[in-house]
Enzyme design. Sequence first.
Site, PDB file in Angstrom:
ATOM      1  N   SER A  78       0.839  -1.192   0.000  1.00 44.03           N
ATOM      2  CA  SER A  78       0.000   0.000   0.000  1.00 44.03           C
ATOM      3  C   SER A  78       0.878   1.248   0.000  1.00 44.03           C
ATOM      4  O   SER A  78       1.747   1.398  -0.863  1.00 44.03           O
ATOM      5  CB  SER A  78      -0.952  -0.034   1.194  1.00 44.03           C
ATOM      6  OG  SER A  78      -1.930   0.965   1.095  1.00 44.03           O
ATOM      7  N   ASP A 313      -5.456  -2.711  -3.564  1.00 39.38           N
ATOM      8  CA  ASP A 313      -4.446  -2.392  -2.552  1.00 39.38           C
ATOM      9  C   ASP A 313      -3.778  -3.649  -1.991  1.00 39.38           C
ATOM     10  O   ASP A 313      -4.442  -4.623  -1.651  1.00 39.38           O
ATOM     11  CB  ASP A 313      -5.110  -1.616  -1.419  1.00 39.38           C
ATOM     12  CG  ASP A 313      -4.110  -0.984  -0.491  1.00 39.38           C
ATOM     13  OD1 ASP A 313      -3.552  -1.702   0.352  1.00 39.38           O
ATOM     14  OD2 ASP A 313      -3.892   0.233  -0.608  1.00 39.38           O
TER      15      ASP A 313
END
Length: 759
Positions: A78, A313
């Site tokens: 992320s 993500d």
Amino acid sequence: MRHKELRLALVCYGGISLAVYMHGVTKEVWKLARASRLRRSPDNLLPSERIYADLLNAIADRTAMQLRVLPDIVAGASAGGLNGVFLAQAIHSGQSLEPLTRLWLERADIDCLLDPDDRGWTGFAKQWAVPVVRMLLSRTSPISHTSSAIEDEIRAKLNRLVRSRWFEAPFSGIGFSRLIAEALDAMAGGACGVPLLPRGHPLDLFTTATDYAGHPEKVALHSPPWVEEREHRVDISFRANAGYGVLAPLPELVFAARASASFPGAFPPLLPVEIDRLMAERDEEWSGRAAFLSRVLPAHFAAGTVNEAALMDGSILVNAPFAQAIAALPSRPAEREVDRRLLYIDPTQDAVSTIRPTGAPGFFSVIFRAISTIPREQPIRDNLEALARQSADMARVRQIMAAIQPEVEASVRLALGRDVLNTCPDGVQMAAWRQASHAAAVEQAGFAYQAYARMKLEITLDALAQALTPEVPMAAPAEQNGAAIRQILGRWAHANLRPRGTGGQSMSSEMLAFLRSHDGGFRLRRMRHLIRRLEEAREELTDVSAHHHDAARDAAWQGLSLALGAASPIPVDSGRVLVNPGEVLREMASAGTLPQLDARIDALLVEAIRHLPAALGQVMLLAYLGFAFYDVATLTLTRGQGEAEMNPVKIDRISPRDVARGTSATGLSRRLKGEEFHHFAAFFSRAYREHDYLMGRLHGAARMVDLLNSTAPGAIDPQDTAAMVNALFGAILDEEQGKLTADSGLIESLRAELLIRPH
């Protein structure tokens, strides 16, 4: 003078807008690496980097040890994956992170991230959005008190966000990709220095993503032979050697960063066609597209669905990618003493409570926790405990070696004659002694030697299979993957290498010739054992001068460098191994240099021993000649891991919690602004971003000094360390004085709290 490397394997967590804080931390890692690389050219360093260089020079002066800092493994998920891409690019290329800082502060903003095609809703929507904004702003926290100007900025941007389209991601995917590409362009267009790793040293970069649809993976069973399961994890990795080529082409780095940081609901998932659109806008080609996508998304590529593969993500499933960083450790060659650290950045502000609040949770809170926060908060204990077990195993092996050392040395003396080792050998004598000592180890091992020989054979075949395995998609025909090639080599070895010789020989001539030509691992383990033994002798033989200890150590490291150059299997046309593995192996043996390696190392050590005191020469001879005894006893425990870094891996964390705990300066105890609004708050205010970025630099700087001190314990006394940290903080504040202007009181308030005067 001793040479030592502090090698950093960096793991960066997800943190949404706390990415700005992590950028500040990674910037200090980069600055320390720059100071280590350029400390003999201080004019090329910024003031804060010169302080790091001064600390490294002080360690060298007081310990006679040249310490080099090498961040050579970077893994992130992320926001951590995004920062990891930029840091790895700077390390490999020598480019500056300074242009990236400007982009973080100027462009990581709601107004820049919102999709430009979104024009907001109707006037009715604007009316009912007002109470939503008030509700969000009314949520108080320890950092909610700020100036009216900053609050007005947040209120205005929150209004725009709430009034944007609902039930679609408000942030622009292609806009995010453009921003990442712009950051990489800015780095490439700025000042460029030298790579921060030694020439040829490998750099590994790992980012994680989540495959929305998933892809089938086969799992081997006994019955049925295999089953399929759906896998959603995606690892995007890059490896490059410093000084050779680029880390990766720009579209691949953008792909990795964009996919890893596509926070669900905020950004749309990444489709590969988005990168195609980006490259078309730039009027550039993505020449390696097919090769890259077949490597990263092999199942989708083989099925012809790669253009529809949606990546989300990376922190959804893997918020802390320790496994990738740990897996890279065995592949790291070491040509000198290494202190390996696994360093992870956790921007979490609050300590973990022992017990969560009791009571039955509500309907929506259960759903939200189940699908969002709990997966992202999975503990890292399993990964770190596995690493601790590996380190404990290595320490245990060294204890075993120390325990059997007296018996091994006695056996070597008995095999060669007690007085023989008191003479200085030439190259021919050294070879004869080595062979005689090896024969004694074989004889004394008895039936256990057969298990040892088979283990050596299996480890050597594993290395050969790895060298012969082409880089093909996982979905390629089965006969092209590493497992199939390993099976072919195993069948060939079973048919052609008899484990036991005739006439009482413990090993057949065929197997002996095969290992002599292909077993580079034995040579590597032997030289690493010699290096460790010489380091122990430095503490034991206190009457021997440091100059002689250094000469012995340098000779051993030169021998290891020779072994590293000769031990890697020579790659050949791997397709031919499927037809005639014996012919391929003979070609590899004739092209390799292992048979001549032993003589070269013998000559190197003989030359060194001639100039050493007798006691130190004895240590070198007994460790080198007696290694076969040690290897028979420990190879089944290490499975060849002694061929790479064998020192225990130490684990360090950088977190606001740790720095605040270790200092009395209240300035370092400030809470991060970006943690509000579920870690989105820094996207709403440049002042918030500046604050968190600066705190990241200060926290990172304090922890970099801690790392250096723990690598050379006792080299710098606490009072001098405190003075250096204070000077480092002052230099950082001076460097940022004219750049961080959104909150006019930020720098001065920190100076007051840290008791630092401006220069």
